[in-house]
Design an enzyme around this catalytic site. Structure first.
Site, PDB file in Angstrom:
ATOM      1  CB  SER A   1      -3.412  -2.255   2.606  1.00 15.49           C
ATOM      2  OG  SER A   1      -2.567  -2.013   3.715  1.00 15.49           O
TER       3      SER A   1
ATOM      4  CD  GLU B   1       4.849  -5.218  -1.914  1.00 16.35           C
ATOM      5  OE1 GLU B   1       3.829  -5.894  -1.832  1.00 16.35           O
ATOM      6  OE2 GLU B   1       5.847  -5.420  -1.203  1.00 16.35           O
TER       7      GLU B   1
ATOM      8  N   GLY C   1      -0.042  -9.460   1.047  1.00 19.65           N
ATOM      9  CA  GLY C   1       0.570  -9.905   2.303  1.00 19.65           C
ATOM     10  C   GLY C   1      -0.467 -10.550   3.203  1.00 19.65           C
ATOM     11  N   GLY C   2      -0.927  -9.819   4.182  1.00 18.95           N
ATOM     12  CA  GLY C   2      -1.830 -10.339   5.218  1.00 18.95           C
ATOM     13  C   GLY C   2      -2.990 -11.167   4.687  1.00 18.95           C
TER      14      GLY C   2
ATOM     15  CG  HIS D   1       9.074  -7.278   0.847  1.00 23.71           C
ATOM     16  ND1 HIS D   1       8.893  -6.523   1.976  1.00 23.71           N
ATOM     17  CD2 HIS D   1       7.840  -7.551   0.365  1.00 23.71           C
ATOM     18  CE1 HIS D   1       7.587  -6.359   2.176  1.00 23.71           C
ATOM     19  NE2 HIS D   1       6.922  -6.966   1.201  1.00 23.71           N
TER      20      HIS D   1
ATOM     21  N   GLY E   1       0.806  -3.311   5.147  1.00 23.14           N
ATOM     22  CA  GLY E   1       0.367  -3.727   6.482  1.00 23.14           C
ATOM     23  C   GLY E   1      -0.329  -2.643   7.279  1.00 23.14           C
TER      24      GLY E   1
ATOM     25  CG  ASN F   1       5.569 -11.705   1.018  1.00 23.08           C
ATOM     26  OD1 ASN F   1       6.044 -12.661   1.637  1.00 23.08           O
ATOM     27  ND2 ASN F   1       6.094 -10.483   1.079  1.00 23.08           N
ATOM     28  CD1 TRP F   2       1.268 -16.727   2.186  1.00 22.10           C
ATOM     29  CD2 TRP F   2       1.804 -18.668   3.155  1.00 22.10           C
ATOM     30  NE1 TRP F   2       0.383 -17.662   1.736  1.00 22.10           N
ATOM     31  CE2 TRP F   2       0.693 -18.868   2.318  1.00 22.10           C
ATOM     32  CE3 TRP F   2       2.322 -19.749   3.861  1.00 22.10           C
ATOM     33  CZ2 TRP F   2       0.079 -20.119   2.171  1.00 22.10           C
ATOM     34  CZ3 TRP F   2       1.719 -20.995   3.715  1.00 22.10           C
ATOM     35  CH2 TRP F   2       0.606 -21.168   2.882  1.00 22.10           C
ATOM     36  CE  LYS F   3       4.401  -8.801   3.995  1.00 22.97           C
ATOM     37  NZ  LYS F   3       4.195  -7.411   4.326  1.00 22.97           N
TER      38      LYS F   3
ATOM     39  CD  GLU G   1       7.630  -6.681   5.315  1.00 21.47           C
ATOM     40  OE1 GLU G   1       7.845  -7.886   5.135  1.00 21.47           O
ATOM     41  OE2 GLU G   1       6.481  -6.172   5.258  1.00 21.47           O
TER      42      GLU G   1
HETATM   43  P1  13P Z   1       0.032  -6.345   3.124  1.00 21.38           P
HETATM   44  O1  13P Z   1      -0.860  -6.881   2.020  1.00 21.38           O
HETATM   45  O2  13P Z   1      -0.115  -7.082   4.413  1.00 21.38           O
HETATM   46  O3  13P Z   1      -0.111  -4.864   3.243  1.00 21.38           O
HETATM   47  O4  13P Z   1       1.545  -6.623   2.672  1.00 21.38           O
HETATM   48  C1  13P Z   1       1.936  -6.252   1.392  1.00 21.38           C
HETATM   49  C2  13P Z   1       3.268  -6.813   1.126  1.00 21.38           C
HETATM   50  O5  13P Z   1       4.256  -6.404   1.704  1.00 21.38           O
HETATM   51  C3  13P Z   1       3.374  -7.908   0.150  1.00 21.38           C
HETATM   52  O6  13P Z   1       4.682  -8.161  -0.195  1.00 21.38           O
END
Ligand code: 13P
Length: 254
Positions: free
Chosen positions: A211, A165, A232-233, A95, A171, A10-12, A97
């Protein structure tokens, strides 16, 4: 039953179109060679079409990060399921967020899941509890409500994926332990089994997210209930993401 592991990146809200194209060009070749795991990249909407052109003929799949629930009309700025249907196979829905920053409710998320299934896309339904809910012992209540709202049998039959999640792990660099994530995902599977049938619960893929990186992926993939990860990251770092996918493909259940 053996479930095909799935790793989704997920590149956000990261990467311009040019950056996305460069990143996908770097990852496509090595990812394409890795067998025994389904690979999904979820770039921003604007990069889906160029990404699709690069990935033509590859076994690396694409996902969107969001969608609107109406088919078309006066919804300025929204993207509908039919617009995505030719561009990708998966759509991340709900998600945390979006739940927390945009204010998406379980009901809105349910409408989105239904809408994408109607056009043949597969939802990756995100659920998870906050740190406070976790500390107050409300985790199972919260997760139960989140799944229950999106629990139409058709959703499961469509190939819906669930991503657990925990919000406190996203994050933050503080992932859940493999053992705790396994127990929670076991709870989610049990919930689906009680709602529907053990067979449906056995078939649904449930990912862990929060994470995940190239160092801890094995801790998750070695757990019996965990079918993969929503990353994510680390999915924006080509070497890390390729390493995560490779380790997932070598995990004992692949
Ligand atoms: P991180 O891997 O950066 O913690 O993000 C997880 C995430 O929200 C994937 O959708």
């Amino acid at each position: 039953m053996s479930r095909m592991p799935l790793i989704a990146g997920n590149w956000k809200m990261n990467t311009t179109v040019k950056e996305a194209v460069d990143l996908i060009k770097k990852m496509a070749g090595p990812l394409n060679k890795i067998q025994g795991v389904e690979k999904v990249i979820c770039p921003p909407f604007v990069s889906l079409a160029p990404a699709q052109a690069i990935l033509k003929g590859s076994n690396v799949k694409l996902g969107a990060q969001n969608v609107f629930y109406e088919e078309k009309g006066a919804y300025t700025g929204e993207i509908s399921p039919p617009m995505l249907a030719d561009l990708c196979e998966y759509v991340i829905i709900g998600h945390s967020e979006r739940r927390q920053i945009i204010g998406e409710t379980n009901d809105v998320i349910n409408r989105k899941v239904r809408a994408v299934i109607n056009v043949g896309l597969k939802p990756i339904l995100c659920i998870g509890e906050t740190a406070k809910e976790n500390e107050e012992g409300k985790m199972q209540d919260v997760l139960g409500r989140q799944i229950f709202t999106c629990s139409d049998k058709l959703y499961f039959l469509s190939g819906m994926v669930i991503a657990y999640e925990p919000i406190w792990a996203i994050g933050t660099g503080k992932s859940a332990t493999g053992d705790d994530a396994n127990k929670t995902i076991g709870f989610i599977r049990g919930f689906v089994s009680r709602l529907h049938t053990p067979d449906l619960a056995d078939a649904v893929r449930i990912l862990y997210g929060g994470s995940v990186n190239a160092t801890n992926i094995n801790e998750f993939m070695s757990q019996p209930e965990i079918d993969g990860a929503l990353v994510g990251g680390a999915s924006l770092q080509p070497e890390d993401f390729i390493s995560i996918v490779k380790q997932a493909s070598e995990s004992k259940r692949s």
